[in-house]
Design a protein around this motif. Structure first.
Motif, PDB file in Angstrom:
ATOM      1  N   ALA A  16     -25.667  38.704 -12.403  1.00  0.00           N
ATOM      2  CA  ALA A  16     -25.628  37.657 -11.376  1.00  0.00           C
ATOM      3  C   ALA A  16     -24.604  36.587 -11.723  1.00  0.00           C
ATOM      4  O   ALA A  16     -23.845  36.112 -10.863  1.00  0.00           O
ATOM      5  N   SER A  33     -22.462  44.727  -9.827  1.00  0.00           N
ATOM      6  CA  SER A  33     -23.855  44.873  -9.374  1.00  0.00           C
ATOM      7  C   SER A  33     -24.359  46.290  -9.605  1.00  0.00           C
ATOM      8  O   SER A  33     -25.466  46.493 -10.118  1.00  0.00           O
ATOM      9  N   HIS A 114     -24.528  39.336  -3.680  1.00  0.00           N
ATOM     10  CA  HIS A 114     -24.698  40.103  -4.920  1.00  0.00           C
ATOM     11  C   HIS A 114     -25.385  39.296  -6.023  1.00  0.00           C
ATOM     12  O   HIS A 114     -26.332  39.796  -6.650  1.00  0.00           O
ATOM     13  N   PRO A 115     -24.967  38.068  -6.310  1.00  0.00           N
ATOM     14  CA  PRO A 115     -25.702  37.320  -7.346  1.00  0.00           C
ATOM     15  C   PRO A 115     -27.159  37.080  -6.983  1.00  0.00           C
ATOM     16  O   PRO A 115     -28.042  37.147  -7.848  1.00  0.00           O
ATOM     17  N   THR A 116     -27.420  36.814  -5.703  1.00  0.00           N
ATOM     18  CA  THR A 116     -28.803  36.575  -5.289  1.00  0.00           C
ATOM     19  C   THR A 116     -29.639  37.837  -5.413  1.00  0.00           C
ATOM     20  O   THR A 116     -30.797  37.795  -5.855  1.00  0.00           O
ATOM     21  N   LEU A 118     -29.198  40.272  -7.500  1.00  0.00           N
ATOM     22  CA  LEU A 118     -29.461  40.517  -8.922  1.00  0.00           C
ATOM     23  C   LEU A 118     -30.497  39.542  -9.481  1.00  0.00           C
ATOM     24  O   LEU A 118     -31.321  39.917 -10.320  1.00  0.00           O
ATOM     25  N   VAL A 119     -30.461  38.304  -9.015  1.00  0.00           N
ATOM     26  CA  VAL A 119     -31.488  37.346  -9.428  1.00  0.00           C
ATOM     27  C   VAL A 119     -32.860  37.796  -8.933  1.00  0.00           C
ATOM     28  O   VAL A 119     -33.870  37.688  -9.659  1.00  0.00           O
ATOM     29  N   ALA A 146     -34.709  33.457  -4.585  1.00  0.00           N
ATOM     30  CA  ALA A 146     -33.751  34.496  -4.208  1.00  0.00           C
ATOM     31  C   ALA A 146     -34.092  35.114  -2.858  1.00  0.00           C
ATOM     32  O   ALA A 146     -33.197  35.369  -2.035  1.00  0.00           O
TER      33      ALA A 146
END
Length: 505
Positions: A16, A33, A114-116, A118-119, A146
Motif C-alpha cells: 500500500a 498490488s 490500489h493502496p486502499t 491493500l490496506v 478502507a
C-alpha cells in the motif's frame, strides 16, 4: 518459521505504501498490488501447511511477550481463512484491473484504489491473526476506513448515501466493541484472549453474560445478523462490482470469524448459544424471503448473503465439534461462491447494461461463458448435489439432528426451506436474465463485450468453487481438526502464553 506469521499483514501494508508513492504510474501500481497479494497468498498457504502439521504459530510483536505485548496467532482456523481470503482478493484485483481497462480508466484510474485495496487486505488479515481483543478492534477499524473509501469510489450521490449509512452503522458497532473491551479489561486486567479464557471463567455469570452479549452485538452488526442486517442490501449494491464482491465475500465473514473465536475461546457453552440459534433461524428465513422479493440481481444476492450467514451461526450455536467443523467448511465455501456471484453480476451489468431483471434477457444465448459463470456458483449456493454447498449444509443438518433439541430441529427445517427458496430465487434470475428472449434495450454485442481480464478471474473462482467439492474430504478434515483445536482452550493458552501459562497452572 514464526517469522512468516506477520507477513500477511506487513506485505499488503508495504505494498500500500509503495502504490501510494507510485500514484501517477498505474501500471506500476498494478504490478505492486498483484505481487503483494500473490506473496500474501503463498505465505498464507505455507502457514496453513505448518499449522496443520505442527500446531499454532505465535509471534510477539516488538519482542514484548504475552500477555503484556501484542501477539499474532496463526492456528488452523486463522490460516485457512487467510488462504481463502488471499485467493479471493487476488482474483478480485485482476477483475478490477480488467474492468478499469474496459471502462477506459487504464491510464487515468483513481490512484487511491490500489493502496486502499491493500490496506483493506491488511485489515482482514490482521483480524484473523489477532491474539488479543484490542488488536482485533484495530483490524476492524482498518477495514472500516478502507471500505468506506472503496464504497464511495466515484463520488456519486447513491454511493455517498450508501457509504454514510455504512459508516454510521459500522461506527456504532465499533463503539459497542470498544465499550466491551473497556469493561472486559476493567473486570479481568487483560485483553489477551488466551489469558481471558481463564480469567473470564472466574467472573459472576451475570457479568459474563453482559460482556458476551455486547461482543455478540458488535460482531453481529459487522456480520449482518438479523435484525442488525438491514444496512447491507442498501450499501453493497451501489459500489463497483469488484468492491461489492470483496465486501460480500470477506467483510461479513470477519464478523463471523470474531464470533467463532470469542464464543469458543472466551464463552464456551454459554447461555447465549440459545440466542445464537434463534438468530440463525431468523437470519436464514428473513434474508431469503427478502431475496425472493427482489427484482435486481445485486440486491437479490445481497439478501442471499444475509440469509446464508444464518447457516454459519447454526454451526456455531450448536457448540458441537461436527457443527463447528461444518460451519468452518461452509464459511470457506460461502466466501468463494458469494464473491463469484457478485463478480458474475458485474459481468451481467457489463453485457446487459443493467442488473434489473426486467431489462435483461437472452444472456445464455448471447454469452454462454457468462451463463456458466453464473449458473455453477448459483447452484452451488443453493446446495445442489454434489457441490460444496450441499456438503456443507448436509454437515450442518447432521449436526442439528445429532443435537436433537427443538431449536436444532427447527433450524434443520429452516435450512432446508432456505435452500429451496434460494433455488427458487436463482431459478427466477436464470429464467428472466438468461433464458427468455433478449431485451431490445440491452447494449449491442460490441458495446457490452466482457473483457478477458474480467472473465478469467471469475472463471477461476468458479473453478475454485468446484474444486472445493473435489477436495471436500481433506478440507472437511482440516475443518474438523480446527474445530477440535478451538475446543482445546488450554492448548491455545499454552501456545500463546508459554511459561506464563505453565507458571499459572
Amino acid at each position: 518459521m514464526t517469522w512468516l506469521v506477520p507477513l500477511p499483514v506487513t506485505i499488503p501494508l508495504l505494498g500500500a505504501a509503495l502504490t501510494l508513492l507510485m500514484a501517477g504510474r498505474p501500471r506500476v501500481q498494478r504490478t505492486i498490488s498483484l505481487t503483494a497479494l500473490t506473496a500474501t497468498l503463498l505465505v498464507s498457504a505455507a502457514l496453513l501447511a505448518l499449522t496443520t502439521t505442527g500446531g499454532p504459530l505465535v509471534v510477539a510483536v516488538g519482542g514484548w511477550a504475552a500477555p503484556l505485548g501484542i501477539v499474532l496467532v496463526a492456528d488452523e482456523l486463522a490460516a485457512l481463512m487467510l488462504v481463502v481470503s488471499a485467493a479471493v482478493t487476488v482474483c478480485v484485483l485482476i477483475y478490477s484491473i480488467g474492468q478499469g481497462m474496459a471502462d477506459g480508466h487504464e491510464e487515468t484510474p483513481l490512484s487511491v484504489y490500489h493502496p486502499t485495496y491493500l490496506v483493506l487486505t491488511a485489515g482482514v488479515t490482521n483480524a484473523f491473526l489477532a491474539g488479543d481483543l484490542f488488536n482485533l478492534y484495530v483490524g476492524f477499524e482498518i477495514l472500516l476506513v478502507a471500505s468506506y473509501v472503496l464504497l464511495t469510489l466515484g463520488g456519486t450521490e447513491n454511493r455517498i448515501r450508501a457509504g454514510t449509512t455504512y459508516v454510521v452503522v459500522s461506527l456504532l458497532s465499533s463503539v459497542i466493541f470498544l465499550t466491551a473491551i473497556g469493561l472486559i479489561y476493567a473486570a479481568t486486567g487483560t485483553l489477551n484472549m488466551a489469558q481471558l479464557a481463564e480469567r473470564l471463567d472466574g467472573l459472576p455469570d451475570s457479568l459474563r453474560l453482559i460482556l458476551q452479549g455486547m461482543l455478540l452485538l458488535a460482531f453481529g452488526i459487522k456480520a449482518a445478523v438479523f435484525p442488525l442486517s438491514s444496512w447491507l442490501p442498501d450499501s453493497y449494491p451501489t459500489a463497483p462490482a469488484p468492491v461489492t464482491a470483496v465486501f460480500a465475500g470477506l467483510l461479513t465473514k470477519v464478523g463471523v470469524y470474531a464470533i467463532i473465536r470469542t464464543e469458543t475461546l472466551l464463552f464456551p457453552g454459554g447461555r447465549a448459544t440459545v440466542v445464537l440459534l434463534i438468530l440463525a433461524l431468523l437470519t436464514m428465513l428473513v434474508g431469503i424471503l427478502g431475496a425472493v422479493a427482489q427484482s435486481d440481481i445485486k440486491r437479490l444476492l445481497s439478501f442471499t448473503l444475509v440469509s446464508h450467514i444464518g447457516y454459519l451461526l447454526f454451526g456455531v450455536g450448536l457448540t458441537s465439534r461436527l457443527g463447528m467443523a461444518s460451519a468452518i467448511f461452509y464459511v470457506v465455501h460461502h466466501i468463494t461462491v458469494q464473491t463469484t456471484l457478485f463478480l458474475a453480476a458485474g459481468l451481467i451489468e457489463k453485457r446487459g447494461g443493467s442488473t434489473a431483471l426486467d431489462r435483461l434477457g437472452g444472456l445464455a444465448r448471447l454469452n454462454p461463458v457468462l451463463a456458466i459463470a453464473f449458473l455453477i456458483p448459483a447452484l452451488n449456493l443453493a446446495g445442489i448435489p454434489p457441490f460444496s454447498g450441499f456438503i456443507g449444509k448436509l454437515g450442518l443438518i447432521e449436526a442439528g439432528i445429532a443435537d436433537g433439541g427443538v431449536l436444532a430441529w427447527l433450524l434443520v427445517i429452516g435450512s432446508v426451506l432456505t435452500s429451496l427458496l434460494t433455488l427458487y430465487a436463482i431459478a427466477r434470475v436464470w429464467n428472466l436474465a438468461f433464458w427468455r428472449a433478449p431485451n431490445p434495450s440491452m447494449p449491442a454485442p460490441d458495446a457490452g463485450k466482457c473483457p478477458p481480464l474480467m472473465i478469467i478471474p471469475t472463471l477461476a473462482l468458479v473453478a475454485l468453487g468446484v474444486a472445493l467439492t473435489v477436495v471436500a474430504g481433506p478440507l472437511f478434515a482440516v475443518g474438523d481438526q480446527a474445530a477440535g483445536d478451538l475446543s482445546d482452550r488450554a492448548g491455545y493458552a499454552r501456545s500463546v502464553l508459554g511459561d506464563v501459562f505453565r507458571g499459572a497452572s
